[in-house]
Design a protein around this motif. Structure first.
Motif, short mmCIF file in Angstrom:
data_model
loop_
_atom_site.label_atom_id
_atom_site.label_comp_id
_atom_site.label_asym_id
_atom_site.label_seq_id
_atom_site.Cartn_x
_atom_site.Cartn_y
_atom_site.Cartn_z
N ASP A 197 -66.41 86.99 2.53
CA ASP A 197 -65.55 87.72 1.59
C ASP A 197 -65.02 89.02 2.16
OD1 ASP A 197 -64.24 88.08 -0.85
OD2 ASP A 197 -65.90 89.23 -1.68
N GLY A 198 -65.21 89.28 3.43
CA GLY A 198 -64.64 90.46 4.05
C GLY A 198 -65.49 91.71 3.90
N ALA A 199 -64.86 92.86 4.13
CA ALA A 199 -65.54 94.15 4.11
C ALA A 199 -64.97 95.03 3.01
CB ALA A 199 -65.40 94.84 5.46
N TYR A 200 -65.84 95.79 2.35
CA TYR A 200 -65.44 96.64 1.23
C TYR A 200 -65.97 98.05 1.43
CZ TYR A 200 -64.17 92.42 -1.36
OH TYR A 200 -63.58 91.25 -1.76
N LEU A 201 -65.19 99.04 0.99
CA LEU A 201 -65.66 100.41 0.98
C LEU A 201 -66.73 100.58 -0.09
CD1 LEU A 201 -62.41 102.56 1.24
CD2 LEU A 201 -64.19 102.31 2.97
N THR A 202 -67.71 101.44 0.20
CA THR A 202 -68.75 101.73 -0.78
C THR A 202 -68.70 103.18 -1.24
OG1 THR A 202 -70.33 102.25 0.98
CG2 THR A 202 -70.28 99.97 0.17
N VAL A 203 -67.73 103.94 -0.76
CA VAL A 203 -67.57 105.35 -1.15
C VAL A 203 -66.09 105.61 -1.44
CG1 VAL A 203 -69.53 106.19 0.21
CG2 VAL A 203 -67.26 106.09 1.26
N ASP A 204 -65.83 106.69 -2.21
CA ASP A 204 -64.44 107.06 -2.44
C ASP A 204 -64.02 108.09 -1.40
OD1 ASP A 204 -65.45 109.53 -3.27
OD2 ASP A 204 -65.33 109.00 -5.40
N ALA A 205 -62.75 108.46 -1.43
CA ALA A 205 -62.21 109.36 -0.40
C ALA A 205 -62.91 110.71 -0.41
CB ALA A 205 -60.70 109.54 -0.61
N VAL A 250 -70.93 103.34 4.64
CA VAL A 250 -69.65 103.55 3.95
C VAL A 250 -68.87 102.26 3.78
CG1 VAL A 250 -69.48 105.94 4.72
CG2 VAL A 250 -68.44 104.15 6.10
N VAL A 251 -69.35 101.19 4.38
CA VAL A 251 -68.71 99.88 4.27
C VAL A 251 -69.79 98.83 4.05
CG1 VAL A 251 -67.60 98.05 5.66
CG2 VAL A 251 -66.60 100.34 5.59
N GLU A 252 -69.46 97.84 3.24
CA GLU A 252 -70.35 96.69 3.04
C GLU A 252 -69.60 95.44 3.46
OE1 GLU A 252 -72.60 94.18 -0.54
OE2 GLU A 252 -71.35 95.92 -1.01
N ARG A 274 -61.14 96.34 -0.95
CA ARG A 274 -61.34 95.42 0.17
C ARG A 274 -60.54 95.90 1.37
NH1 ARG A 274 -59.72 90.54 2.54
NH2 ARG A 274 -61.41 89.01 2.78
N LEU A 275 -61.17 95.96 2.52
CA LEU A 275 -60.48 96.35 3.74
C LEU A 275 -59.66 95.18 4.26
CD1 LEU A 275 -62.78 98.51 3.53
CD2 LEU A 275 -62.76 98.56 6.03
N PRO A 276 -58.64 95.44 5.07
CA PRO A 276 -57.90 94.34 5.68
C PRO A 276 -58.85 93.47 6.50
CG PRO A 276 -56.75 96.43 6.00
CD PRO A 276 -58.09 96.76 5.44
N SER A 277 -58.47 92.24 6.71
CA SER A 277 -59.33 91.32 7.46
C SER A 277 -59.43 91.76 8.93
CB SER A 277 -58.76 89.91 7.41
OG SER A 277 -57.53 89.84 8.14
N GLU A 278 -60.47 91.28 9.60
CA GLU A 278 -60.64 91.58 11.02
C GLU A 278 -59.39 91.16 11.80
OE1 GLU A 278 -64.12 89.76 12.58
OE2 GLU A 278 -65.50 90.86 11.26
#
Length: 244
Positions: free
Chosen positions: A86-94, A79-81, A49-53
């Motif tokens: 519920d916020g934003a989440y990465l959809t790929v790894d580094a 690369v983000v959903e 989960r990415l930090p909030s806006e």
């Protein structure tokens, strides 16, 4: 023991990896670059989960609107959903991000940069088209719809999205306004070049929704129903980042 002044001073320090944009540079692009650096450096876990806006806006000393646009660009890039409530989440790894991310993000940023402007101009275009569209304009729009339907049936999503761009060009021309065409058609053609980034993760359900949106807009123009045309167009842009 840390003094209140020391805590305040530390809170104003720039976040590691953050380079504030120059006055003539895009804040959105700068935030996107910062998020990229956080992913590559492992500061954000894969699928985490990415930090909030609000948190990012406070950390980077930018508005939440800038952060929101940056997230939209990353979502367009796939690369983000963003999940409602519920916020934003990465959809790929580094690793995947390093291999495919930069080009995809560049395309996503390009699409996001012009999305709001396209919507604003197309609102005017469809309103005018309801009054000015001629038979030849209607035929062009219907031909684009037919092409969209055929490509959707064939699951050829890249060509489906190209056909949506044909329809948007036809909508602009149906307004019968040289000024609008001059402003809107180049933006549409620029978006056409970036549709590949959307096609990569397109689905039949997404296509069906866009098919319905575009058909409703054309029907409203035929019926000279300005309110329906404008409302459907705005929903088409606002409700989904995968806008074609």
């Amino acid at each position: 023991m840390e003094t209140p002044d020391a805590a305040t001073d530390r809170s104003t320090e720039p976040s590691p990896g953050w380079s504030p944009p120059a006055p003539n540079e895009s804040k959105v692009a700068a935030v996107v670059a910062y998020m990229q650096s956080q992913v590559v450096s492992g500061q954000i876990d894969a699928s985490g989960r990415l930090p909030s806006e609000r948190s990012m806006a406070q950390t980077l000393k930018v508005s939440r609107g800038v952060v929101r646009e940056a997230l939209a660009a990353l979502e367009l890039a796939g690369v983000v959903e963003r999940r409602t409530g519920d916020g934003a989440y990465l959809t790929v790894d580094a690793e995947d991000f390093q291999q495919k991310g930069p080009v995809r993000v560049s395309s996503g940023l390009s699409l996001a940069d012009t999305l709001e402007m396209r919507m604003d101009l197309e609102v005017s275009a469809v309103a005018l088209a309801c009054h000015r569209a001629r038979g030849s304009d209607i035929l062009r729009m219907q031909a684009a719809l037919q092409a969209m339907e055929e490509h959707l049936e064939d699951e050829d999503y890249e060509q489906f999205l190209q056909a949506t761009m044909d329809l948007h060009v036809a909508l602009a021309k149906a307004a019968r306004s040289a000024a609008l065409c001059t402003a809107l058609i180049p933006l549409t053609e620029a978006a056409r070049a970036e549709q590949w980034v959307l096609a990569e993760r397109f689905t039949a359900d997404m296509g069906a929704q866009r098919m319905e949106d575009h058909a409703m807009i054309v029907r409203a123009i035929i019926d000279k129903d300005v309110a329906a045309a404008v409302q459907t167009l705005m929903s088409h842009y606002i409700d989904s980042p995968l806008t074609g």
